[in-house]
Design a protein around this motif. Structure first.
Motif: not given
Length: 151
Positions: A72, A65-69, A3-4
């Motif tokens: 969104r 994006d979320t902390k879990d990768g 996601s990054s």
């Protein structure tokens, strides 16, 4: 891909892989990055609860994006159209927020002369009733010489 590897405002093609109680889960076509679409980000109509079926390919706008990768995402037509219509979604929305908060007609006039004014106003006018839509309606009403709302 992770996601990054995607930036807020990017358009990505995704495939719906499953449905959860909060909305569809997806994977990007390129790279297979996991993502999800919150149920409120599926349709321009807040009452519409029809989600795209598993296996459907969708154009999506990256919201973050979320902390879990996971990514969104939004597949709302208005968001995808904005992503296709402006060079930088994040900058266009930031300019919109600024002009919405501005008391100055000069700021509004400057905004209306930008290349992003038409696409951004079309996007804002497709929002459900609320402050952004009201502000866009007022700008269109006051605009002298017309506003390029249609491509």
């Amino acid at each position: 891909m992770k996601s990054s590897d995607f930036a807020k405002g990017d358009l990505v093609e995704c495939v719906v892989v499953t449905h959860r109680h909060y909305g569809p889960n997806t994977r990007t076509v390129v790279g297979g990055a996991p993502g999800f679409i919150d149920s409120t980000d599926v349709s321009d109509d807040p009452a519409d609860r029809d989600w795209p079926p598993v296996g459907r390919r969708l154009a999506c706008l990256v919201l973050g994006d979320t902390k879990d990768g996971r990514l969104r995402l939004s597949c709302r037509p208005r968001d995808v159209e904005l992503g296709r219509s402006v060079a930088d979604v994040v900058a266009a929305v930031a300019a919109w927020r600024t002009v919405c908060d501005a008391e100055s007609e000069v700021a509004v006039g400057e905004f209306l002369r930008t290349a992003d004014a038409g696409p951004t106003l079309r996007w804002a006018l497709r929002h459900p009733a609320g402050a952004w839509r009201t502000r866009a309606e007022a700008m269109v009403e006051r605009a002298s010489g017309g506003v390029p709302l249609c491509p």
